[in-house]
Design a protein around this motif. Structure first.
Motif, PDB file in Angstrom:
ATOM      1  N   ILE A  25      36.936  30.373  32.431  1.00 55.71           N
ATOM      2  CA  ILE A  25      37.516  31.097  31.479  1.00 55.71           C
ATOM      3  C   ILE A  25      36.516  31.926  30.741  1.00 55.71           C
ATOM      4  CG2 ILE A  25      39.220  31.009  29.598  1.00 55.71           C
ATOM      5  CD1 ILE A  25      40.715  30.579  31.622  1.00 55.71           C
ATOM      6  N   ALA A  28      35.191  34.864  32.506  1.00 54.03           N
ATOM      7  CA  ALA A  28      36.354  35.718  32.341  1.00 54.03           C
ATOM      8  C   ALA A  28      36.356  36.515  31.077  1.00 54.03           C
ATOM      9  CB  ALA A  28      37.735  35.433  32.647  1.00 54.03           C
ATOM     10  N   VAL A  29      36.156  35.835  29.794  1.00 55.31           N
ATOM     11  CA  VAL A  29      35.705  36.458  28.595  1.00 55.31           C
ATOM     12  C   VAL A  29      34.763  37.206  28.636  1.00 55.31           C
ATOM     13  CG1 VAL A  29      35.440  35.639  26.314  1.00 55.31           C
ATOM     14  CG2 VAL A  29      37.258  34.688  27.386  1.00 55.31           C
ATOM     15  N   GLY A  83      43.487  45.346  35.537  1.00 54.85           N
ATOM     16  CA  GLY A  83      43.779  45.027  36.840  1.00 54.85           C
ATOM     17  C   GLY A  83      42.482  44.164  37.300  1.00 54.85           C
ATOM     18  N   VAL A  84      41.343  44.302  36.924  1.00 56.63           N
ATOM     19  CA  VAL A  84      40.083  43.523  37.230  1.00 56.63           C
ATOM     20  C   VAL A  84      40.672  42.061  36.424  1.00 56.63           C
ATOM     21  CG1 VAL A  84      37.699  42.880  37.024  1.00 56.63           C
ATOM     22  CG2 VAL A  84      38.500  45.137  37.750  1.00 56.63           C
ATOM     23  N   THR A  85      40.785  42.027  35.157  1.00 51.43           N
ATOM     24  CA  THR A  85      41.027  40.770  34.617  1.00 51.43           C
ATOM     25  C   THR A  85      42.152  39.768  35.083  1.00 51.43           C
ATOM     26  OG1 THR A  85      40.416  41.795  32.605  1.00 51.43           O
ATOM     27  CG2 THR A  85      41.556  39.700  32.114  1.00 51.43           C
ATOM     28  N   ALA A  86      43.369  40.527  35.556  1.00 55.28           N
ATOM     29  CA  ALA A  86      44.622  39.818  36.032  1.00 55.28           C
ATOM     30  C   ALA A  86      44.060  39.351  37.358  1.00 55.28           C
ATOM     31  CB  ALA A  86      45.732  40.940  36.159  1.00 55.28           C
ATOM     32  N   PHE A  87      43.460  39.980  38.088  1.00 56.67           N
ATOM     33  CA  PHE A  87      43.118  39.529  39.495  1.00 56.67           C
ATOM     34  C   PHE A  87      42.124  38.235  39.211  1.00 56.67           C
ATOM     35  CE2 PHE A  87      40.572  39.492  43.631  1.00 56.67           C
ATOM     36  CZ  PHE A  87      41.545  39.156  44.097  1.00 56.67           C
ATOM     37  N   LEU A  89      41.881  36.312  36.679  1.00 61.02           N
ATOM     38  CA  LEU A  89      42.478  35.311  36.060  1.00 61.02           C
ATOM     39  C   LEU A  89      43.278  34.543  37.272  1.00 61.02           C
ATOM     40  CD1 LEU A  89      43.384  36.428  32.639  1.00 61.02           C
ATOM     41  CD2 LEU A  89      41.780  34.315  33.564  1.00 61.02           C
ATOM     42  N   SER A  90      43.988  35.189  38.085  1.00 65.03           N
ATOM     43  CA  SER A  90      44.964  34.508  39.410  1.00 65.03           C
ATOM     44  C   SER A  90      44.014  34.055  40.062  1.00 65.03           C
ATOM     45  CB  SER A  90      45.605  35.564  40.123  1.00 65.03           C
ATOM     46  OG  SER A  90      44.744  36.433  40.575  1.00 65.03           O
ATOM     47  N   LEU A  91      42.718  34.441  40.523  1.00 62.16           N
ATOM     48  CA  LEU A  91      41.765  33.860  41.259  1.00 62.16           C
ATOM     49  C   LEU A  91      41.317  32.408  40.433  1.00 62.16           C
ATOM     50  CD1 LEU A  91      39.407  36.068  42.897  1.00 62.16           C
ATOM     51  CD2 LEU A  91      41.058  34.614  44.023  1.00 62.16           C
ATOM     52  N   LEU A  93      43.071  30.635  38.353  1.00 67.06           N
ATOM     53  CA  LEU A  93      44.174  29.577  38.270  1.00 67.06           C
ATOM     54  C   LEU A  93      44.398  28.825  39.719  1.00 67.06           C
ATOM     55  CD1 LEU A  93      46.812  28.817  36.744  1.00 67.06           C
ATOM     56  CD2 LEU A  93      47.879  30.704  37.738  1.00 67.06           C
ATOM     57  N   ARG A  94      44.072  29.737  40.632  1.00 68.04           N
ATOM     58  CA  ARG A  94      44.117  29.190  42.025  1.00 68.04           C
ATOM     59  C   ARG A  94      43.123  28.157  42.263  1.00 68.04           C
ATOM     60  NH1 ARG A  94      46.258  28.047  45.898  1.00 68.04           N
ATOM     61  NH2 ARG A  94      45.847  28.610  47.950  1.00 68.04           N
ATOM     62  N   TYR A  96      41.322  26.315  39.916  1.00 73.49           N
ATOM     63  CA  TYR A  96      42.053  25.321  38.954  1.00 73.49           C
ATOM     64  C   TYR A  96      42.895  24.327  39.693  1.00 73.49           C
ATOM     65  CZ  TYR A  96      43.150  22.221  35.064  1.00 73.49           C
ATOM     66  OH  TYR A  96      43.303  21.290  34.184  1.00 73.49           O
TER      67      TYR A  96
ATOM     68  N   PHE B  64      48.095  37.050  29.483  1.00 72.99           N
ATOM     69  CA  PHE B  64      47.447  36.691  30.857  1.00 72.99           C
ATOM     70  C   PHE B  64      46.833  35.542  30.602  1.00 72.99           C
ATOM     71  CE2 PHE B  64      47.917  40.935  33.321  1.00 72.99           C
ATOM     72  CZ  PHE B  64      49.087  40.692  33.542  1.00 72.99           C
ATOM     73  N   LEU B 159      44.904  49.974  40.468  1.00 72.99           N
ATOM     74  CA  LEU B 159      45.990  49.169  39.877  1.00 72.99           C
ATOM     75  C   LEU B 159      46.797  48.502  40.686  1.00 72.99           C
ATOM     76  CD1 LEU B 159      46.139  48.430  37.072  1.00 72.99           C
ATOM     77  CD2 LEU B 159      47.936  50.037  36.754  1.00 72.99           C
ATOM     78  N   ALA B 162      45.211  45.654  42.552  1.00 66.11           N
ATOM     79  CA  ALA B 162      44.985  44.519  41.998  1.00 66.11           C
ATOM     80  C   ALA B 162      46.347  43.612  41.855  1.00 66.11           C
ATOM     81  CB  ALA B 162      44.493  44.839  40.440  1.00 66.11           C
ATOM     82  N   VAL B 166      46.799  39.958  42.990  1.00 69.72           N
ATOM     83  CA  VAL B 166      47.403  38.892  42.177  1.00 69.72           C
ATOM     84  C   VAL B 166      48.523  38.180  43.040  1.00 69.72           C
ATOM     85  CG1 VAL B 166      48.468  38.359  40.028  1.00 69.72           C
ATOM     86  CG2 VAL B 166      46.703  39.862  40.089  1.00 69.72           C
ATOM     87  N   LEU B 170      48.623  34.331  44.284  1.00 68.86           N
ATOM     88  CA  LEU B 170      49.667  33.308  43.428  1.00 68.86           C
ATOM     89  C   LEU B 170      50.827  33.030  44.603  1.00 68.86           C
ATOM     90  CD1 LEU B 170      49.876  34.757  39.994  1.00 68.86           C
ATOM     91  CD2 LEU B 170      48.718  33.146  40.796  1.00 68.86           C
TER      92      LEU B 170
END
Lengths: 112, 177
Positions: A25, A28-29, A83-87, A89-91, A93-94, A96, B64, B159, B162, B166, B170
């Motif tokens: 995390i 990512a920050v 978009g980069v942050t969301a992707f 974070l999903s990686l 989460l996976r 984790y 998020f 976008l 991305a 995601v 998920l």
């Protein structure tokens, strides 16, 4: 000049997080901090002292306007950053859910 | 310019807090503070469009982060662990790089220092001819949606990709359970 150097320092804070932190995390920050500093640097480069926003009907002589070109560029960059942050974070989460930890050292030790 | 310097000092301080604090939830909130400070800075820099977009995107990104942390853990278990010799080597390399980066950054940006340079040829064309050529009062809009619409198409593609990434990542998790 001080402003430009300060945004370079903010960039370095983000880079420091990416290089030395062992928590995903925090990495990512760090990415987000680097992105903010670069966006801010571009907005500063497009600005001139006392400039008005480039929203106008007629260009009045004697008034300065900020440069619309870096602003349009940053507008694109902000959205792509989300978009980069969301992707990312999903990686995270996976990972984790697979490993049960945000710790990069533990992930490095895993085999296969 | 003084208020910008104060804002940047706040941003650096909040960034250091975000990087160093042990509680991940607090770290993300500090990151949100940096993002909103960036939005305030955009207003100071005569870029209202950027400020609006930055606020929307910042809220989304904090949501998020918080969603991920609430689903997992907010304790940074890696913080406070003693450093190994390899980590100290990393710190030294980072320090050297940081000094070189700031030095060359100052040299490169010296030409921009007073921020009083003339507008470039392209930018002044966009500024003076924008209304006649595109009909957009907001010149940033005219650049994004007319002069460089293909770039915006690329942005939308990135976008979309991305979002697909995601969803793919998920959904795989959902199927496994």
């Amino acid at each position: 000049m001080i402003i430009l150097v300060a945004s370079l320092i903010l960039f370095l804070v983000g880079l420091y997080a990416i290089i030395t932190k062992r928590n995903m995390i925090k990495v990512a920050v760090g990415f987000s901090l680097m992105e903010y500093s670069v966006n801010f640097l571009f907005a500063i480069v497009g600005f001139r002292p006392g400039a008005l926003p480039p929203i106008l009907q007629v260009v009045e002589v004697g008034k300065v306007y900020s440069d619309p070109l870096p602003q349009a560029l940053v507008l694109t960059a902000i959205v792509i950053g989300l978009g980069v942050t969301a992707f990312m974070l999903s990686l995270i989460l996976r990972l984790y859910n697979r490993i049960g930890s945000f710790d990069l050292e533990e992930i490095k030790r895993l085999k296969g | 310019m003084l208020e910008l310097i104060v804002l940047l000092i706040f941003m650096i301080a909040a960034g250091i807090v975000a990087v160093e604090i042990r509680d991940l939830l607090a770290s993300v909130i500090a990151l949100g503070a940096v993002g909103f400070a960036v939005a305030i800075g955009f207003i100071m820099l005569a870029a209202p469009d950027l400020a609006i977009v930055q606020i929307v995107i910042e809220v989304l990104s904090v949501v998020f982060f918080v969603a991920v942390i609430l689903k997992t853990t907010h304790v940074d278990s890696a913080a406070g662990r003693p450093y190994k010799p390899a980590d100290i080597f990393t710190f030294v390399v980072f320090g050297v790089f940081a000094l070189a980066f700031v030095y060359f950054g100052i040299r490169l940006l010296a030409g921009l220092a007073p921020m009083s340079r003339e507008l470039g040829q392209v930018a002044s064309h966009y500024l003076t001819q924008g209304l006649a050529e595109t009909g957009a009062v907001n010149r940033v809009t005219s650049v994004v949606l007319d002069y460089r619409a293909l770039d915006t198409l690329g942005e939308a593609t990135v976008l979309f990709t991305a979002v697909m990434g995601v969803l793919a990542v998920l959904r795989l998790e959902g199927r496994r359970k």
